[in-house]
Structure formats: structure tokens, C-alpha cells
Design a protein around this motif. Structure first.
Motif, PDB file in Angstrom:
ATOM      1  N   ALA A   1     -41.971  -0.243  68.318  1.00 18.48           N
ATOM      2  CA  ALA A   1     -41.816   0.866  69.247  1.00 18.48           C
ATOM      3  C   ALA A   1     -40.376   0.875  70.019  1.00 18.48           C
ATOM      4  CB  ALA A   1     -42.849   1.035  70.430  1.00 18.48           C
ATOM      5  N   ASP A   2     -39.852   1.635  69.530  1.00 12.35           N
ATOM      6  CA  ASP A   2     -38.165   1.802  69.990  1.00 12.35           C
ATOM      7  C   ASP A   2     -37.701   3.288  69.795  1.00 12.35           C
ATOM      8  OD1 ASP A   2     -35.203   1.336  69.756  1.00 12.35           O
ATOM      9  OD2 ASP A   2     -35.816  -0.558  70.392  1.00 12.35           O
ATOM     10  N   ASP A   3     -37.058   3.782  70.442  1.00  9.79           N
ATOM     11  CA  ASP A   3     -36.346   5.122  70.370  1.00  9.79           C
ATOM     12  C   ASP A   3     -35.245   5.142  69.472  1.00  9.79           C
ATOM     13  OD1 ASP A   3     -34.875   3.716  72.499  1.00  9.79           O
ATOM     14  OD2 ASP A   3     -34.136   6.001  73.374  1.00  9.79           O
TER      15      ASP A   3
ATOM     16  N   ARG B   1     -45.196   7.157  75.099  1.00 12.47           N
ATOM     17  CA  ARG B   1     -46.522   7.703  74.915  1.00 12.47           C
ATOM     18  C   ARG B   1     -47.198   7.495  73.395  1.00 12.47           C
ATOM     19  NH1 ARG B   1     -46.289  13.035  78.240  1.00 12.47           N
ATOM     20  NH2 ARG B   1     -46.012  12.016  80.336  1.00 12.47           N
ATOM     21  N   GLU B   2     -46.206   7.538  72.508  1.00 13.24           N
ATOM     22  CA  GLU B   2     -46.728   7.173  70.917  1.00 13.24           C
ATOM     23  C   GLU B   2     -47.099   5.902  70.830  1.00 13.24           C
ATOM     24  OE1 GLU B   2     -44.934   8.438  66.559  1.00 13.24           O
ATOM     25  OE2 GLU B   2     -43.591   8.565  68.237  1.00 13.24           O
ATOM     26  N   ALA B   3     -46.181   5.208  71.471  1.00  9.59           N
ATOM     27  CA  ALA B   3     -46.663   3.570  71.256  1.00  9.59           C
ATOM     28  C   ALA B   3     -48.072   3.222  71.724  1.00  9.59           C
ATOM     29  CB  ALA B   3     -45.824   2.576  72.012  1.00  9.59           C
ATOM     30  N   VAL B   4     -48.371   3.945  73.071  1.00  4.99           N
ATOM     31  CA  VAL B   4     -49.858   3.827  73.516  1.00  4.99           C
ATOM     32  C   VAL B   4     -50.690   4.287  72.450  1.00  4.99           C
ATOM     33  CG1 VAL B   4     -51.441   4.317  75.443  1.00  4.99           C
ATOM     34  CG2 VAL B   4     -48.974   3.604  75.872  1.00  4.99           C
ATOM     35  N   ALA B   5     -50.490   5.568  72.008  1.00  5.47           N
ATOM     36  CA  ALA B   5     -51.678   5.977  71.093  1.00  5.47           C
ATOM     37  C   ALA B   5     -51.618   5.453  69.721  1.00  5.47           C
ATOM     38  CB  ALA B   5     -50.941   7.698  71.030  1.00  5.47           C
TER      39      ALA B   5
ATOM     40  N   ARG C   1     -36.570   0.618  77.599  1.00  6.74           N
ATOM     41  CA  ARG C   1     -36.213   1.753  77.866  1.00  6.74           C
ATOM     42  C   ARG C   1     -36.576   2.931  76.705  1.00  6.74           C
ATOM     43  NH1 ARG C   1     -30.301   1.610  80.899  1.00  6.74           N
ATOM     44  NH2 ARG C   1     -30.987   0.544  82.653  1.00  6.74           N
ATOM     45  N   MET C   2     -37.450   3.831  76.717  1.00  4.42           N
ATOM     46  CA  MET C   2     -38.055   4.633  75.797  1.00  4.42           C
ATOM     47  C   MET C   2     -38.242   6.152  76.535  1.00  4.42           C
ATOM     48  SD  MET C   2     -40.420   2.764  72.973  1.00  4.42           S
ATOM     49  CE  MET C   2     -41.526   2.091  74.082  1.00  4.42           C
ATOM     50  N   PRO C   3     -38.093   7.175  75.954  1.00  3.94           N
ATOM     51  CA  PRO C   3     -38.512   8.607  76.351  1.00  3.94           C
ATOM     52  C   PRO C   3     -39.799   8.462  76.646  1.00  3.94           C
ATOM     53  CG  PRO C   3     -37.596   8.667  74.043  1.00  3.94           C
ATOM     54  CD  PRO C   3     -37.499   7.062  74.402  1.00  3.94           C
ATOM     55  N   ARG C   4     -40.308   9.538  77.694  1.00 10.66           N
ATOM     56  CA  ARG C   4     -41.630  10.125  78.120  1.00 10.66           C
ATOM     57  C   ARG C   4     -42.255   8.946  78.909  1.00 10.66           C
ATOM     58  NH1 ARG C   4     -45.316  13.450  74.370  1.00 10.66           N
ATOM     59  NH2 ARG C   4     -45.272  11.519  72.950  1.00 10.66           N
TER      60      ARG C   4
END
Length: 221
Positions: free
Chosen positions: A7-9, A37-41, A56-59
Motif C-alpha cells: 500500500a503506497d500512493d 482506505r483501499e489498504a484496509v478494504a 503518508r497516503m491520501p484519504r
């Protein structure tokens, strides 16, 4: 096979990490995420052994995502937090959230891979020689528990001994020598201690011991 979620932007970083994992016979990258959020999902959907999250990732930032992942019922995923910033507040939040490691992106590729292997087997990522010093620094700002927690009563006298030795940064080999038992026996005791106290790994056993004043805190070096 160790199943990993990245998970990284930055798509380039994810691509590089995936290529690195593809060179390792015991790894497979099962998914990627570009924000917290995508990482959690995706972690909930794919249930990887290890999730590697950028701070540091968005959302949703990586630390908040770590908290959400590790708080999910039935979660078995270990989380490694990566960052370009060696900031105390990040390390502290990562430890509080339950992350199995906090690593700089500047680490050599082989060290990142080694860290994933360590996390996958549920071990600590901080060298025993610095564990006490580091954890004492961060637990000094925690509010100590008012009374001995009830789960401590679940430990046998030997398991409590092992917890105190963990808190003193002893390796399995050192614990085995001190207790005059084999290392496999120590591994069993450590596993039971973590299970009974609801802790993810050895680092958090040290945090637990300091927070509940089972060992005296030392001033950070």
C-alpha cells in the motif's frame, strides 16, 4: 508462501517492491492499494500475511489504516509501516497501533525483504540490544495502568518469568540459558504469553511490561 499486500500512493514504489518480491521464492504479492482506505478494504478481502503500508497516503494515512486493520475482528495480518521520515511521533503511533515494524524506505532491498519474513513469523523487528531503550522512550508518555490487569493472572509463574525476560530484551537463546530449558520450549512459552495477553509480537510484550510497570522504566539513551 508469504502473501504480501503493498500500500503506497506512488505506483513506481509499488511496482519496484512487487518486482523485488517476484525475485523471492517464498513471497507472492497478492494485491496493491494506493490509499489508506483501499489498504484496509483489500487487507480484509485478501487477508495477506503481511501488509506493507506507507505512512503518508491520501484519504487515510498509513498509521490510521494500521489501526483499522489491526482492530478488525479475526485479523491475522501483520503490518509493516514504511516511511521516508524517521520521526519519533510516527514510531510511537506505529507501536501504539500494533504495527510489527517501522522501517525507512531507504533500507536496502534485502533488509526490507528480511523484515517482511520476520513479521510473517510473528517475531520482533527491533534488535534486542535496542528494544528496551526504544520502548522505554515511547512508553514514558503512556498513562500507566492504575492496577494490575486481570489477564496477567492467566499467566503461569514460568510464563510471567518469560514476560519479564522479554521486557529485559532477552533473546530466545538468552531466555533458554537463564531458565535452563530448550529454545523450542521458550518459543512455546513466548507464544502462550502473547496469546494470553492479546499481544501481536515481542515488541508489544515489552511495551506492555513497561506500561504496567512490571519492570522499572529507564531513561532513554
Amino acid at each position: 508462501m508469504i502473501r504480501v499486500l503493498l500500500a503506497d500512493d506512488h505506483a513506481m514504489f509499488r511496482s519496484g517492491m512487487r518486482a523485488l518480491l517476484d525475485t523471492q521464492p517464498d513471497f507472492t504479492c497478492v494485491g496493491e492499494a494506493s490509499d489508506g482506505r483501499e489498504a484496509v478494504a483489500e487487507t480484509a478481502r485478501l487477508r495477506p500475511d503481511v501488509a506493507v503500508l506507507d505512512v503518508r497516503m491520501p484519504r487515510l494515512d498509513g498509521l490510521a489504516a494500521t489501526e483499522a486493520i489491526l482492530a478488525a475482528p479475526g485479523n491475522d495480518t501483520r503490518v509493516l509501516v514504511l516511511t521516508t521520515y524517521d520521526a519519533d511521533e510516527y514510531v510511537y503511533r506505529a507501536l501504539r497501533a500494533g504495527a510489527s515494524g517501522f522501517l525507512l524506505k531507504s533500507l536496502a532491498p534485502e533488509e526490507l525483504v528480511a523484515a517482511m519474513r520476520v513479521a510473517a513469523r510473528g517475531d520482533a523487528l527491533i534488535d534486542p540490544s535496542v528494544t528496551r531503550r526504544l520502548v522505554a522512550k515511547f512508553t514514558s508518555v503512556l498513562e500507566p495502568a492504575a492496577a494490575e490487569p486481570p489477564e496477567l493472572a492467566r499467566l503461569t509463574s514460568r510464563e510471567r518469568e518469560v514476560l519479564l525476560l522479554l521486557a529485559n530484551a532477552c533473546s530466545n537463546a538468552e531466555i533458554a540459558r537463564r531458565l535452563h530449558v530448550g529454545e523450542e520450549t521458550v518459543k512455546t512459552h513466548v507464544s502462550r504469553v502473547l496469546s494470553k495477553l492479546g499481544l501481536p509480537d515481542r515488541v508489544h510484550a515489552v511495551v506492555y511490561a513497561y506500561r504496567h510497570k512490571l519492570v522499572p522504566a529507564e531513561p532513554p539513551a
